[in-house]
Scaffold this motif. Structure first.
Motif, PDB file in Angstrom:
ATOM      1  N   HIS A 133       0.854  -1.192   0.000  1.00 11.97           N
ATOM      2  CA  HIS A 133       0.000   0.000   0.000  1.00 11.97           C
ATOM      3  C   HIS A 133       0.889   1.240   0.000  1.00 11.97           C
ATOM      4  O   HIS A 133       1.530   1.558   0.999  1.00 11.97           O
ATOM      5  N   GLY A 134       0.954   1.909  -1.112  1.00 13.43           N
ATOM      6  CA  GLY A 134       1.773   3.103  -1.200  1.00 13.43           C
ATOM      7  C   GLY A 134       3.014   2.889  -2.045  1.00 13.43           C
ATOM      8  O   GLY A 134       3.313   1.780  -2.503  1.00 13.43           O
ATOM      9  N   LYS A 135       3.780   3.980  -2.237  1.00 11.74           N
ATOM     10  CA  LYS A 135       4.975   3.943  -3.054  1.00 11.74           C
ATOM     11  C   LYS A 135       6.176   3.447  -2.254  1.00 11.74           C
ATOM     12  O   LYS A 135       6.229   3.580  -1.045  1.00 11.74           O
ATOM     13  N   GLY A 136       7.163   2.918  -2.982  1.00  6.42           N
ATOM     14  CA  GLY A 136       8.416   2.545  -2.351  1.00  6.42           C
ATOM     15  C   GLY A 136       8.585   1.056  -2.125  1.00  6.42           C
ATOM     16  O   GLY A 136       7.700   0.249  -2.450  1.00  6.42           O
ATOM     17  N   TYR A 137       9.740   0.715  -1.535  1.00 11.80           N
ATOM     18  CA  TYR A 137      10.104  -0.687  -1.305  1.00 11.80           C
ATOM     19  C   TYR A 137      10.525  -0.881   0.147  1.00 11.80           C
ATOM     20  O   TYR A 137      10.907   0.063   0.844  1.00 11.80           O
ATOM     21  N   THR A 138      10.461  -2.126   0.570  1.00 12.94           N
ATOM     22  CA  THR A 138      11.003  -2.501   1.862  1.00 12.94           C
ATOM     23  C   THR A 138      11.730  -3.832   1.709  1.00 12.94           C
ATOM     24  O   THR A 138      11.888  -4.330   0.590  1.00 12.94           O
ATOM     25  N   LEU A 139      12.195  -4.399   2.821  1.00  7.61           N
ATOM     26  CA  LEU A 139      12.933  -5.659   2.789  1.00  7.61           C
ATOM     27  C   LEU A 139      12.136  -6.759   3.473  1.00  7.61           C
ATOM     28  O   LEU A 139      11.479  -6.524   4.489  1.00  7.61           O
ATOM     29  N   GLU A 140      12.253  -7.948   2.914  1.00  8.93           N
ATOM     30  CA  GLU A 140      11.577  -9.115   3.490  1.00  8.93           C
ATOM     31  C   GLU A 140      12.625 -10.185   3.777  1.00  8.93           C
ATOM     32  O   GLU A 140      13.485 -10.456   2.940  1.00  8.93           O
ATOM     33  N   ILE A 141      12.572 -10.775   4.959  1.00 12.77           N
ATOM     34  CA  ILE A 141      13.587 -11.749   5.380  1.00 12.77           C
ATOM     35  C   ILE A 141      13.494 -13.033   4.552  1.00 12.77           C
ATOM     36  O   ILE A 141      12.407 -13.573   4.344  1.00 12.77           O
ATOM     37  N   LYS A 142      14.655 -13.514   4.096  1.00 10.21           N
ATOM     38  CA  LYS A 142      14.766 -14.830   3.464  1.00 10.21           C
ATOM     39  C   LYS A 142      15.342 -15.765   4.532  1.00 10.21           C
ATOM     40  O   LYS A 142      16.508 -15.635   4.904  1.00 10.21           O
ATOM     41  N   ASP A 143      14.534 -16.666   5.003  1.00 11.15           N
ATOM     42  CA  ASP A 143      14.851 -17.430   6.223  1.00 11.15           C
ATOM     43  C   ASP A 143      16.203 -18.124   6.176  1.00 11.15           C
ATOM     44  O   ASP A 143      17.008 -18.003   7.110  1.00 11.15           O
ATOM     45  N   GLU A 144      16.495 -18.848   5.094  1.00  9.69           N
ATOM     46  CA  GLU A 144      17.728 -19.626   5.033  1.00  9.69           C
ATOM     47  C   GLU A 144      18.957 -18.714   5.061  1.00  9.69           C
ATOM     48  O   GLU A 144      19.914 -18.934   5.823  1.00  9.69           O
ATOM     49  N   ALA A 145      18.936 -17.660   4.259  1.00  8.87           N
ATOM     50  CA  ALA A 145      20.060 -16.723   4.229  1.00  8.87           C
ATOM     51  C   ALA A 145      20.159 -15.944   5.539  1.00  8.87           C
ATOM     52  O   ALA A 145      21.265 -15.625   6.003  1.00  8.87           O
ATOM     53  N   ALA A 146      19.018 -15.641   6.155  1.00 11.91           N
ATOM     54  CA  ALA A 146      19.024 -14.905   7.430  1.00 11.91           C
ATOM     55  C   ALA A 146      19.703 -15.722   8.525  1.00 11.91           C
ATOM     56  O   ALA A 146      20.408 -15.168   9.383  1.00 11.91           O
ATOM     57  N   ARG A 147      19.508 -17.029   8.491  1.00 11.20           N
ATOM     58  CA  ARG A 147      20.165 -17.889   9.484  1.00 11.20           C
ATOM     59  C   ARG A 147      21.684 -17.868   9.294  1.00 11.20           C
ATOM     60  O   ARG A 147      22.439 -17.965  10.268  1.00 11.20           O
ATOM     61  N   VAL A 148      22.141 -17.730   8.041  1.00 12.51           N
ATOM     62  CA  VAL A 148      23.577 -17.618   7.782  1.00 12.51           C
ATOM     63  C   VAL A 148      24.119 -16.316   8.383  1.00 12.51           C
ATOM     64  O   VAL A 148      25.199 -16.287   8.984  1.00 12.51           O
ATOM     65  N   VAL A 149      23.380 -15.215   8.233  1.00 16.11           N
ATOM     66  CA  VAL A 149      23.784 -13.936   8.816  1.00 16.11           C
ATOM     67  C   VAL A 149      23.902 -14.070  10.338  1.00 16.11           C
ATOM     68  O   VAL A 149      24.882 -13.614  10.951  1.00 16.11           O
ATOM     69  N   GLN A 150      22.911 -14.702  10.968  1.00 18.11           N
ATOM     70  CA  GLN A 150      22.953 -14.906  12.425  1.00 18.11           C
ATOM     71  C   GLN A 150      24.158 -15.756  12.821  1.00 18.11           C
ATOM     72  O   GLN A 150      24.814 -15.494  13.834  1.00 18.11           O
ATOM     73  N   TYR A 151      24.470 -16.749  12.007  1.00 17.55           N
ATOM     74  CA  TYR A 151      25.601 -17.634  12.272  1.00 17.55           C
ATOM     75  C   TYR A 151      26.921 -16.861  12.188  1.00 17.55           C
ATOM     76  O   TYR A 151      27.835 -17.043  13.001  1.00 17.55           O
TER      77      TYR A 151
END
Length: 525
Positions: free
Chosen positions: A173-191
């Motif tokens: 709803h509205g203009k612009g973009y945001t970010l959505e978590i990709k679970d598998e890659a997010a777990r790598v970042v946490q690691y």
């Protein structure tokens, strides 16, 4: 009859209209200008289509070719939709374009007006048009930057590519973009953060891993980065220093600066203290506390500051690993800490290092052998062959020039036949198209011969300057006072060196030369 060229380039507004379904801009503009050429009996021999979008001449290859080609004797003018298509860059670029058209006596033809560089009023009008175009460009750019800044302060993501662990999504709803978590890659970042801050179990408790060891660990586990086959230290560093993973939006952290170096503008991205850091719309992957701990570790233990910026390695930037192509770097030798070696930085490469001073001696010896062989081979017979080659090239160029003049005369005849009613419009256009294609083909062949001719002359010139440089290098290399001067002199005559060594030197045989090098001199082929 003179030749005319067409230059086509999209504007920002054109791209917006294309997005709304207005059709492909360059194709429409090309048809418009060709129709204009037909009505005004202009012979079009070249069309330049600028595909890339660039602010300066340096970033627009087609306009560079155009500015060179308008000095061709047969060129009378260039057709463009508006003069703004030629330049919206800085004052220097506008001056470069204005001078090129003026000193080549080339007209600028638009559907609305023809600008003659020899007419004082046309020249002023043209320069004023470029000036207003630049002002409009800067106004549009400021508006875009204000829009991006406003979006960033609202917590929207405005980068072109999502950071690892996220994907970029349109706001529902509205203009612009945001970010959505990709679970598998997010777990790598946490690691990655966990390895860096908390470490892994060891005999003494916990051992934190540095960026290099984290990259190696991920490779061993078979985890792939988003691009490339292996993880780099740079990628790990970027993940560990990006606050986006805490749910923040950072904008303006890297600022583009421009410097005039050797007459060319060089762009560099540097860190800025004046940037936006706000809460984003997206969800965090790690906690703020974990991120702060990582920054504290980086500040206290991961920076290595040298006391001097003086160049220490005379072979800097010259020697490449033959196995993987990496540029080899200076490291301390394992067996003798006082000696520095040249090593491949690729941790998976099996190339064995060698002491720098041994490599230096081998390169100088290679150059001595090459110089001796050169003096033996390059005799008068070869010089005579090159001279004969230049004569053949010159004759071929003259022959092509005569053929081109004959084709131009045939184009003039098509206009006469059209006026006499012998040619219909369709036959006239088809005949013109065929003749222009033939001229274009002959011009291309002529340009190739001219380039070959100039390269041959340049080769002789470079050889006459290059050989004394090599002789000077061999004579005085050992007397040079520091690594910087040695490196400068080597780079004058050597493009690069390929190095390979398969096995470690035996004990007490540090000066072993059981390696192979191939030197690539900066001599024209």
């Amino acid at each position: 009859m003179g030749e005319y060229y067409i230059y086509l380039r999209k504007s920002r507004a054109d791209r917006e209209l294309e997005a709304l379904g207005q059709g492909e801009t360059l194709a429409r503009h090309e048809k418009t200008l060709l129709d204009y050429a037909k009505r005004n009996q202009l012979s079009i021999t070249r069309i330049y289509k600028e595909i890339v979008s660039g602010e300066t001449i340096d970033s627009r290859p087609e306009v560079q070719k155009l500015l060179k080609d308008i000095y061709n004797p047969g060129c009378d003018g260039v057709l463009v939709m508006e003069i703004e298509r030629l330049a919206r860059g800085n004052t220097k670029d506008q001056g470069t374009i204005a001078e090129a058209f003026k000193y080549s006596n080339t007209k600028i033809v638009t559907p609305a007006k023809t600008y003659d560089p020899n007419d004082e009023f046309d020249e002023e009008y043209f320069e004023f048009g470029l000036f207003m175009s630049r002002r409009e460009y800067k106004t549009i750019n400021r508006r875009i930057q204000r829009g991006r800044t406003a979006s960033a302060t609202e917590g929207k993501y405005i980068g072109s590519t999502a950071p690892y662990g996220y994907e970029k999504v349109k706001l529902p709803h509205g203009k612009g973009y945001t970010l959505e978590i990709k679970d598998e890659a997010a777990r790598v970042v946490q690691y990655i953060y966990d390895l860096y801050v908390n470490g892994i179990p060891s005999d003494t408790g916990k051992e934190r891993l540095g960026q290099y060891r984290i990259a190696k660990k991920l490779d061993e586990l078979g985890i792939k980065p988003r691009s490339g086959k292996i993880w780099s230290v740079t990628t790990i560093r970027d993940i560990l220093t990006n606050p986006v993973y805490t749910g923040k939006i950072r904008w303006g952290y890297k600022k583009e600066t421009k410097q005039l170096i050797d007459g060319k503008i060089k762009k560099e991205r540097t860190h800025s203290d004046n940037f936006i850091l706000v809460d984003g719309i997206h969800k965090a992957i790690i906690s703020q506390e974990l991120y702060d701990q990582a920054q504290l570790i980086r500040k206290n233990g991961n920076y290595h500051v040298t006391s001097s910026n003086t160049l220490k390695n005379p072979l800097t930037g010259l020697v490449k690993c033959k196995l993987c192509g990496s540029v080899m770097t200076r490291t301390r030798a394992h067996r003798n800490k006082e000696i520095y070696s040249l090593s491949c930085p690729n941790r998976y490469c099996k190339n064995v290092s060698s002491p720098i001073y041994i490599l230096e001696s081998s390169i100088i010896k290679w150059m001595k052998d090459w110089l001796q062989e050169y003096h033996t081979d390059y005799d008068n017979r070869k010089l005579q062959t090159e001279s004969e080659h230049l004569i053949v090239l010159s004759d071929s160029m003259q022959s092509l020039e005569k053929e081109i003049e004959s084709l131009k005369h045939q184009i003039t005849r098509t206009y006469d036949l059209l006026e006499q009613g012998i040619y219909s419009n369709e036959i006239f256009l088809e005949r013109n198209k065929t003749l222009n294609a033939a001229i274009s083909e002959k011009n291309s062949a002529l340009e190739h011969l001219q380039q070959t001719y100039q390269e041959q002359i340049q080769q002789t010139k470079i050889l006459s300057e290059f050989i004394p440089e090599v002789e000077n290098l061999i004579a005085c290399y050992d007397t040079l006072p520091n690594a910087q001067e040695k490196n400068d002199m080597l780079k004058k005559v050597i493009n690069h060196v390929e190095y390979q060594k398969d096995s470690q030197a035996k004990k007490n045989q540090l000066e072993s030369t059981e390696f192979t090098i191939t030197v690539f001199p900066k001599i024209p082929s």
